[in-house]
Design an enzyme around this catalytic site. Structure first.
Site, PDB file in Angstrom:
ATOM      1  N   ASP A 154      29.752  20.821   7.188  1.00  0.00           N
ATOM      2  CA  ASP A 154      28.617  19.999   6.750  1.00  0.00           C
ATOM      3  C   ASP A 154      27.663  20.793   5.867  1.00  0.00           C
ATOM      4  O   ASP A 154      27.120  20.274   4.899  1.00  0.00           O
ATOM      5  CB  ASP A 154      27.897  19.347   7.938  1.00  0.00           C
ATOM      6  CG  ASP A 154      27.530  20.312   9.043  1.00  0.00           C
ATOM      7  OD1 ASP A 154      27.883  21.510   8.955  1.00  0.00           O
ATOM      8  OD2 ASP A 154      26.880  19.869  10.008  1.00  0.00           O
ATOM      9  N   HIS A 155      27.488  22.078   6.196  1.00  0.00           N
ATOM     10  CA  HIS A 155      26.596  22.938   5.405  1.00  0.00           C
ATOM     11  C   HIS A 155      26.993  24.374   5.665  1.00  0.00           C
ATOM     12  O   HIS A 155      27.702  24.673   6.632  1.00  0.00           O
ATOM     13  CB  HIS A 155      25.126  22.707   5.785  1.00  0.00           C
ATOM     14  CG  HIS A 155      24.879  22.817   7.267  1.00  0.00           C
ATOM     15  ND1 HIS A 155      24.886  24.029   7.931  1.00  0.00           N
ATOM     16  CD2 HIS A 155      24.664  21.877   8.220  1.00  0.00           C
ATOM     17  CE1 HIS A 155      24.664  23.819   9.211  1.00  0.00           C
ATOM     18  NE2 HIS A 155      24.542  22.525   9.431  1.00  0.00           N
TER      19      HIS A 155
ATOM     20  N   HIS B 258      23.571  30.128  14.726  1.00  0.00           N
ATOM     21  CA  HIS B 258      22.125  30.138  14.985  1.00  0.00           C
ATOM     22  C   HIS B 258      21.769  31.238  15.991  1.00  0.00           C
ATOM     23  O   HIS B 258      20.717  31.865  15.893  1.00  0.00           O
ATOM     24  CB  HIS B 258      21.677  28.799  15.579  1.00  0.00           C
ATOM     25  CG  HIS B 258      21.501  27.681  14.595  1.00  0.00           C
ATOM     26  ND1 HIS B 258      20.538  27.694  13.621  1.00  0.00           N
ATOM     27  CD2 HIS B 258      22.161  26.503  14.455  1.00  0.00           C
ATOM     28  CE1 HIS B 258      20.603  26.561  12.924  1.00  0.00           C
ATOM     29  NE2 HIS B 258      21.589  25.831  13.397  1.00  0.00           N
TER      30      HIS B 258
ATOM     31  N   ASP C  43      24.958  14.206  19.491  1.00  0.00           N
ATOM     32  CA  ASP C  43      24.389  15.148  18.522  1.00  0.00           C
ATOM     33  C   ASP C  43      24.558  14.566  17.099  1.00  0.00           C
ATOM     34  O   ASP C  43      25.323  13.621  16.891  1.00  0.00           O
ATOM     35  CB  ASP C  43      25.115  16.501  18.659  1.00  0.00           C
ATOM     36  CG  ASP C  43      24.306  17.665  18.114  1.00  0.00           C
ATOM     37  OD1 ASP C  43      23.103  17.508  17.839  1.00  0.00           O
ATOM     38  OD2 ASP C  43      24.890  18.763  17.964  1.00  0.00           O
TER      39      ASP C  43
ATOM     40  N   ARG D 161      17.033  12.550  14.777  1.00  0.00           N
ATOM     41  CA  ARG D 161      18.250  12.905  15.496  1.00  0.00           C
ATOM     42  C   ARG D 161      18.037  13.205  16.972  1.00  0.00           C
ATOM     43  O   ARG D 161      18.974  13.159  17.758  1.00  0.00           O
ATOM     44  CB  ARG D 161      18.923  14.109  14.821  1.00  0.00           C
ATOM     45  CG  ARG D 161      18.036  15.342  14.766  1.00  0.00           C
ATOM     46  CD  ARG D 161      18.668  16.487  13.986  1.00  0.00           C
ATOM     47  NE  ARG D 161      19.732  17.129  14.743  1.00  0.00           N
ATOM     48  CZ  ARG D 161      20.497  18.112  14.265  1.00  0.00           C
ATOM     49  NH1 ARG D 161      20.314  18.546  13.013  1.00  0.00           N
ATOM     50  NH2 ARG D 161      21.433  18.655  14.999  1.00  0.00           N
TER      51      ARG D 161
ATOM     52  N   THR E 238      26.029  15.152  14.211  1.00  0.00           N
ATOM     53  CA  THR E 238      27.283  14.946  13.472  1.00  0.00           C
ATOM     54  C   THR E 238      28.106  13.780  14.014  1.00  0.00           C
ATOM     55  O   THR E 238      28.508  12.899  13.238  1.00  0.00           O
ATOM     56  CB  THR E 238      28.110  16.247  13.464  1.00  0.00           C
ATOM     57  OG1 THR E 238      27.272  17.316  13.053  1.00  0.00           O
ATOM     58  CG2 THR E 238      29.306  16.131  12.561  1.00  0.00           C
TER      59      THR E 238
ATOM     60  N   ASP F 206      28.301  26.320  14.270  1.00  0.00           N
ATOM     61  CA  ASP F 206      26.886  26.294  13.878  1.00  0.00           C
ATOM     62  C   ASP F 206      25.987  26.810  14.989  1.00  0.00           C
ATOM     63  O   ASP F 206      25.126  27.666  14.758  1.00  0.00           O
ATOM     64  CB  ASP F 206      26.501  24.855  13.533  1.00  0.00           C
ATOM     65  CG  ASP F 206      25.003  24.650  13.438  1.00  0.00           C
ATOM     66  OD1 ASP F 206      24.459  24.859  12.342  1.00  0.00           O
ATOM     67  OD2 ASP F 206      24.376  24.297  14.453  1.00  0.00           O
ATOM     68  N   LYS F 207      26.184  26.327  16.196  1.00  0.00           N
ATOM     69  CA  LYS F 207      25.227  26.651  17.268  1.00  0.00           C
ATOM     70  C   LYS F 207      25.267  28.144  17.587  1.00  0.00           C
ATOM     71  O   LYS F 207      24.233  28.759  17.883  1.00  0.00           O
ATOM     72  CB  LYS F 207      25.520  25.783  18.496  1.00  0.00           C
ATOM     73  CG  LYS F 207      25.273  24.286  18.216  1.00  0.00           C
ATOM     74  CD  LYS F 207      25.607  23.402  19.378  1.00  0.00           C
ATOM     75  CE  LYS F 207      25.672  21.924  18.976  1.00  0.00           C
ATOM     76  NZ  LYS F 207      24.487  21.409  18.288  1.00  0.00           N
TER      77      LYS F 207
ATOM     78  N   ASP G 119      31.006  22.449  11.967  1.00  0.00           N
ATOM     79  CA  ASP G 119      29.560  22.459  11.696  1.00  0.00           C
ATOM     80  C   ASP G 119      29.148  23.889  11.333  1.00  0.00           C
ATOM     81  O   ASP G 119      29.403  24.831  12.082  1.00  0.00           O
ATOM     82  CB  ASP G 119      28.795  21.970  12.929  1.00  0.00           C
ATOM     83  CG  ASP G 119      27.374  21.573  12.588  1.00  0.00           C
ATOM     84  OD1 ASP G 119      26.698  22.335  11.875  1.00  0.00           O
ATOM     85  OD2 ASP G 119      26.940  20.499  13.040  1.00  0.00           O
TER      86      ASP G 119
ATOM     87  N   HIS H 216      20.273  27.679   8.558  1.00  0.00           N
ATOM     88  CA  HIS H 216      21.368  27.257   7.666  1.00  0.00           C
ATOM     89  C   HIS H 216      21.150  27.868   6.286  1.00  0.00           C
ATOM     90  O   HIS H 216      20.039  28.280   5.953  1.00  0.00           O
ATOM     91  CB  HIS H 216      21.386  25.730   7.503  1.00  0.00           C
ATOM     92  CG  HIS H 216      21.527  24.985   8.785  1.00  0.00           C
ATOM     93  ND1 HIS H 216      21.268  23.634   8.890  1.00  0.00           N
ATOM     94  CD2 HIS H 216      21.910  25.386  10.024  1.00  0.00           C
ATOM     95  CE1 HIS H 216      21.482  23.243  10.137  1.00  0.00           C
ATOM     96  NE2 HIS H 216      21.866  24.292  10.844  1.00  0.00           N
TER      97      HIS H 216
ATOM     98  N   GLU I  42      34.833  17.098  15.294  1.00  0.00           N
ATOM     99  CA  GLU I  42      33.869  18.126  14.933  1.00  0.00           C
ATOM    100  C   GLU I  42      34.008  19.382  15.800  1.00  0.00           C
ATOM    101  O   GLU I  42      33.956  19.293  17.030  1.00  0.00           O
ATOM    102  CB  GLU I  42      32.426  17.608  15.096  1.00  0.00           C
ATOM    103  CG  GLU I  42      31.409  18.668  14.670  1.00  0.00           C
ATOM    104  CD  GLU I  42      29.990  18.458  15.172  1.00  0.00           C
ATOM    105  OE1 GLU I  42      29.788  17.771  16.179  1.00  0.00           O
ATOM    106  OE2 GLU I  42      29.077  19.021  14.531  1.00  0.00           O
TER     107      GLU I  42
ATOM    108  N   SER J 182      22.471  18.938   9.777  1.00  0.00           N
ATOM    109  CA  SER J 182      23.695  18.189  10.092  1.00  0.00           C
ATOM    110  C   SER J 182      23.482  16.677  10.028  1.00  0.00           C
ATOM    111  O   SER J 182      24.438  15.928   9.831  1.00  0.00           O
ATOM    112  CB  SER J 182      24.197  18.566  11.483  1.00  0.00           C
ATOM    113  OG  SER J 182      24.536  19.927  11.528  1.00  0.00           O
TER     114      SER J 182
HETATM  115 MG    MG Z   1      27.156  19.041  14.438  1.00  0.00          MG
HETATM  116 ZN    ZN Z   2      22.522  24.140  12.749  1.00  0.00          ZN
END
Ligand code: MG
Ligand code: ZN
Length: 470
Positions: free
Chosen positions: A379-380, A341, A168, A181, A170, A337-338, A59, A438, A332, A111
């Protein structure tokens, strides 16, 4: 979206082209002197469709994130993902709500929309889980069939593994349908009032994942499953109790996971929330950042299994059933990602390295089971940028920066600058950096095995649906 499975005719034409090129270049394309990529192309062209599909995604693992992990652990030490012969790019845009199609593009997706893209082959709006777009975020869209649901219809075993809460976005896209979500457990349904079981809906994401009878569900998010169901046949029970009533084996730590067998579906929830991080390190600060320091590795509590361990166990369980229809598994690495951030460079890199180890597990399995397709992507894209270590004066980065001492003994400077300073205008930075955002860059896609040639070139995440068996 175009179909991404190569037709037999296209494959045959490509085989001739590749064979001719190989003969011209080496004089003997089929000789034992083939390089590994040539061997992989030849094998992929000869193969029938894959029996097993292992799809792994980091992610937020854009090119900067995987490069930061690569550089931290030594520029001359290949990653496991480097073993994969086929590479392409995917665009990842989502769409904005609108009264009717065509929905305008949103270049910076989340996501939920990106997961829905590969899970269903359809574009949708951010926040949305395997439902189509609609006029507003809080107006549910039509439920879309997922690649996991199609695999189940074909008699395949299915698994869903994540270091995030397993509810979550994903992991949720495979085995649930939800307008927003955040509606993860029975007590979290305030924003999705028409989708509860009491209202005649499918229930929260946790309920739907269990009701889908996913054979292997491993990750965090225990607190969601300890909430009480409000309607339907399991009203008054927790989601865990509903899972036990539907035949699941339930485990909550690494020892428990080691004792499960393939005769029952498995629900493994190893943290009340997201699973613990692998590494820690210096905090980011505005401008030049800290004096360079190495990350602290190995901080994950041992009662929580690593992503590689969960992946190995999931494959063992799905494969041990000797199901001739094969299996579909999604894995995943969620906290790349987290921690991106959170401007936590060591957290982010540790999770990326852990994700790469899970890729290694999948590729080791594939070497022994060549009828397996392995696909890896993100994913991004995300915010972190590798910048000059000697920035000074006007060259200072303007965001939050961290300086790390790599295993090569050099300084790796990462900066995070997509969320300003979080304070009021003109008042300067705040002590705790705001959540970074993102970014919209196309993401890399890697593949290995039968069907893997479909990732070559520049495609879109919705094209992965067909590659993964949709
Ligand atoms: Mg995710
Ligand atoms: Zn994110």
């Amino acid at each position: 979206m175009k179909g991404k499975r190569l037709t037999a005719t296209a494959a045959a034409a490509l085989a001739l082209t590749v064979a001719a090129a190989g003969t011209a270049a080496t004089g003997a394309f089929s000789s034992s002197k083939q390089d590994p990529t040539e061997r992989a192309v030849a094998a992929a062209l000869k193969a029938k469709g894959p029996k097993n599909v292992i799809f792994l995604l980091g992610d937020g693992m854009g090119t900067q994130e995987i490069t930061a992990a690569r550089y931290y652990q030594g520029v001359r030490s290949p990653l496991n993902v480097d073993r994969m012969p086929f590479t392409g790019f995917d665009t990842s845009w989502s769409v904005k709500p609108a009264a009717a199609a065509p929905y305008p593009p949103d270049y910076d997706p989340d996501s939920a929309s990106t997961g829905t893209a590969w899970a269903t082959g359809q574009k949708t709006i951010d926040e949305r889980i395997s439902q189509g777009p609609s006029s507003a975020e809080n107006v549910p869209g039509p439920n879309l069939t997922t690649v996991l649901e199609l695999a189940q219809r074909r008699g395949m075993r299915v698994g869903d593994v994540s270091t995030a809460e397993i509810t979550d976005a994903t992991p949720a896209v495979l085995a649930s349908h939800m307008s927003l979500r955040g509606c993860q457990g029975p007590a979290n349904m305030g924003a999705c009032p028409t989708e509860t079981k009491g209202a005649g809906g499918l229930g929260s994401i946790a309920e739907q994942e269990v009701d889908h009878h996913v054979d292997v569900l491993l990750g965090g998010g225990r607190a969601r499953f300890e909430q009480t169901i409000g309607g339907g046949p399991f009203a008054g029970q927790t989601v865990v109790q509903s899972a036990l009533a539907q035949g699941y084996r339930y485990v909550t730590d690494a020892d428990g996971l080691s004792t499960v067998g393939p005769d029952q579906p498995v629900l493994g929830l190893f943290n009340a929330g997201n699973m613990s991080l692998e590494w820690s390190g210096p905090a980011a600060s505005v401008g030049k950042g800290n004096t360079p320091a190495p990350c602290k590795e190995g901080v994950r509590p041992p009662n929580e299994p690593s992503l590689a361990a969960m992946t190995r166990r999931a494959i063992d369980l799905l494969d041990a059933r000797k199901n001739r229809n094969g299996f579909f598994l999604q894995v995943e690495g969620a906290s790349i990602d987290k921690q991106d951030h959170a401007t936590n460079a060591c957290g982010q890199i540790g999770e990326t390295v852990a994700f790469d180890r899970a890729i290694g597990v999948a590729l080791d399995y594939q070497e022994a089971h060549p009828d397996t397709l392995v696909v890896v992507t993100a994913d991004h894209s995300h915010t972190s940028q590798i910048v000059g270590e000697d920035a000074s004066g006007s060259g200072l980065p303007t965001g939050y920066s961290t300086n790390l001492t790599t295993r090569d003994g050099q300084t790796l400077s990462l900066t995070y600058g997509t969320a300003g300073f979080g304070g009021e205008a003109g008042k300067g930075p705040v002590a705790v950096p705001p959540s970074q955002q993102h970014t919209g860059g196309a993401v890399p896609v890697w593949a290995s095995g039968p069907g893997g040639l479909a990732v070559l070139g520049t495609n879109d995440h919705t094209d992965l649906f067909g590659v993964l068996g949709g």
